[in-house]
Write an enzyme that holds these catalytic residues in place. Structure first.
Site, short mmCIF file in Angstrom:
data_model
loop_
_atom_site.label_atom_id
_atom_site.label_comp_id
_atom_site.label_asym_id
_atom_site.label_seq_id
_atom_site.Cartn_x
_atom_site.Cartn_y
_atom_site.Cartn_z
CE LYS A 66 -4.81 -15.44 3.21
NZ LYS A 66 -4.61 -14.59 4.35
CG ASN A 87 -6.01 -18.51 7.73
OD1 ASN A 87 -7.03 -19.02 8.18
ND2 ASN A 87 -5.04 -18.06 8.50
N GLY A 134 -8.20 -2.34 -0.54
CA GLY A 134 -8.14 -3.71 -1.06
C GLY A 134 -9.43 -4.45 -0.81
CB ALA A 135 -12.03 -5.76 -2.29
N GLY A 137 -8.66 -11.66 -0.83
CA GLY A 137 -9.10 -12.79 -0.02
C GLY A 137 -9.13 -12.54 1.47
CB VAL A 138 -6.74 -11.21 3.87
CG1 VAL A 138 -6.30 -9.79 3.54
CG2 VAL A 138 -6.53 -11.50 5.35
P1 ATR Z 1 -5.50 -12.49 -1.14
O1 ATR Z 1 -6.30 -13.68 -1.54
O2 ATR Z 1 -4.45 -12.88 -0.21
O3 ATR Z 1 -6.21 -11.32 -0.59
P2 ATR Z 1 -5.71 -11.33 -3.67
O4 ATR Z 1 -7.09 -11.87 -3.68
O5 ATR Z 1 -4.86 -11.51 -4.88
O6 ATR Z 1 -4.91 -11.96 -2.51
O7 ATR Z 1 -5.81 -9.77 -3.30
C1 ATR Z 1 -4.82 -8.87 -3.55
C2 ATR Z 1 -5.37 -7.46 -3.32
O8 ATR Z 1 -4.37 -6.50 -3.65
C3 ATR Z 1 -6.57 -7.11 -4.19
O9 ATR Z 1 -7.38 -6.19 -3.49
C4 ATR Z 1 -5.90 -6.45 -5.41
O10 ATR Z 1 -6.71 -5.57 -6.14
P3 ATR Z 1 -7.61 -6.13 -7.37
O11 ATR Z 1 -8.82 -6.75 -6.73
O12 ATR Z 1 -7.93 -4.95 -8.20
O13 ATR Z 1 -6.75 -7.14 -8.08
C5 ATR Z 1 -4.84 -5.65 -4.71
N1 ATR Z 1 -3.72 -5.28 -5.58
C6 ATR Z 1 -2.68 -6.05 -5.93
N2 ATR Z 1 -1.82 -5.37 -6.73
C7 ATR Z 1 -2.35 -4.13 -6.89
C8 ATR Z 1 -1.95 -2.94 -7.59
N3 ATR Z 1 -0.81 -2.90 -8.30
N4 ATR Z 1 -2.73 -1.85 -7.53
C9 ATR Z 1 -3.89 -1.86 -6.82
N5 ATR Z 1 -4.33 -2.96 -6.13
C10 ATR Z 1 -3.58 -4.08 -6.15
#
Ligand code: ATR
Length: 275
Positions: A66, A87, A134-135, A137-138
């Site tokens: 994203k 998106n 979470g932080a 793309g969304v």
């Molecule tokens: P999108 O663009 O759709 O949001 P993304 O940028 O890959 O996808 O974001 C995925 C989110 O899930 C992130 O907040 C990621 O945490 P990190 O920034 O530390 O990578 C989180 N995430 C994915 N797998 C995880 C896990 N096993 N434990 C903790 N956080 C996780």
């Protein structure tokens, strides 16, 4: 044949083709087809080129592209610019434009859940503690929608730096280490991808929320329908919502952009997604 796509990685979970192909048939856009494509980061530029060359008409962008798609686009709409999250892609006057329909999809999902809100979310959000996990793309779309609503926002992400970047942009957000939580929270929103794969768990203890049906646990994931995060909340007696409403609402906005038709969420749509 007019081709549409959703791009992501993973992409197996996406129900966008099912939904958009249903609407394309229903609204007699019979020369149109919507597919899913699993891509790598190196493929982003080529997808944009395919739109430029009219090989693809419209694209939805999902995890984890994203933000990564932005450098390849000619222009962004104002929400995409503010949230740095795209998106939906569509070509207008030979420019490939990145749109953000997630923010409105999320805001509308809150209005759907609390019908008394109408156009404003303020009465329900004022003074509430909202904990966002979470932080990715969304996440900026969610914070952007909630920020003006008088809610207190707590944010936690495994990679703390990404949460800090969001705080820089949005200001009044309190950051917590991954695994920690605020002492009280009214709404907990999972924006991570944890739970896309069955049985993946978020290791944060919410047992003190037991029996409180006024606490909402909202997972942006819609497939699977019930992640461990939501199952645990349901078993505790909390209010739960999965990402289906947000998914439908962002898809309505995208479909409207591409076709000028505002599609209806009829019983058949719900049946399709609930299969
Ligand atoms: P999108 O663009 O759709 O949001 P993304 O940028 O890959 O996808 O974001 C995925 C989110 O899930 C992130 O907040 C990621 O945490 P990190 O920034 O530390 O990578 C989180 N995430 C994915 N797998 C995880 C896990 N096993 N434990 C903790 N956080 C996780």
């Amino acid at each position: 044949m007019k081709k549409y796509l959703v791009i992501g990685n993973p992409i197996e979970h996406s129900l966008s083709p099912l939904l958009h192909n249903y609407w394309m048939k229903k609204y007699c856009l019979s020369g149109s087809i919507y597919e899913k494509r699993k891509i790598e980061e190196k493929d982003l530029e080529n997808v944009v080129k395919e739109i430029k060359d009219d090989k693809i008409i419209g694209v939805n962008v999902t995890v984890p592209f994203k933000r990564l798609i932005i450098p390849f686009l000619d222009k962004l709409d104002s929400t995409a610019m503010k949230t740095e999250s795209v998106n939906t892609l569509f070509k207008v006057k030979n420019k490939v434009i990145g749109y953000n329909t997630d923010r409105e999809g999320f805001a509308q999902s809150m209005r759907d859940l609390f019908p008394e809100l109408n156009d404003s979310m303020i009465p329900a959000m004022q003074g509430k503690n909202i904990f966002i996990l979470g932080a990715g793309g969304v996440t900026s779309s969610i914070i952007d929608a909630l920020q003006h609503e008088g809610a207190k926002i707590f944010l936690s992400n495994r990679t703390k730096k990404k949460a800090e970047e969001l705080k820089k942009k949005y200001g009044e957000v309190e950051i917590l280490d991954w695994g920690k939580r605020p002492s009280t929270c009214d709404i907990v929103i999972n924006t991570t991808s944890i739970g896309l794969t069955k049985d993946e768990k978020i290791n944060i203890d919410f047992s003190d929320c037991s029996g409180d049906k006024h606490k909402l646990f909202y997972d942006l994931i819609y497939n699977p329908k019930e992640t461990s995060f939501l199952k645990e909340a349901r078993l505790r007696g909390n209010n739960t919502m999965n990402g289906q409403r947000m998914f439908l609402n962002q898809a309505i906005c995208a479909f409207n952009l591409w076709t000028n038709v505002t599609p209806e969420v009829d019983d058949e749509v719900i049946k399709l997604l609930d299969k």
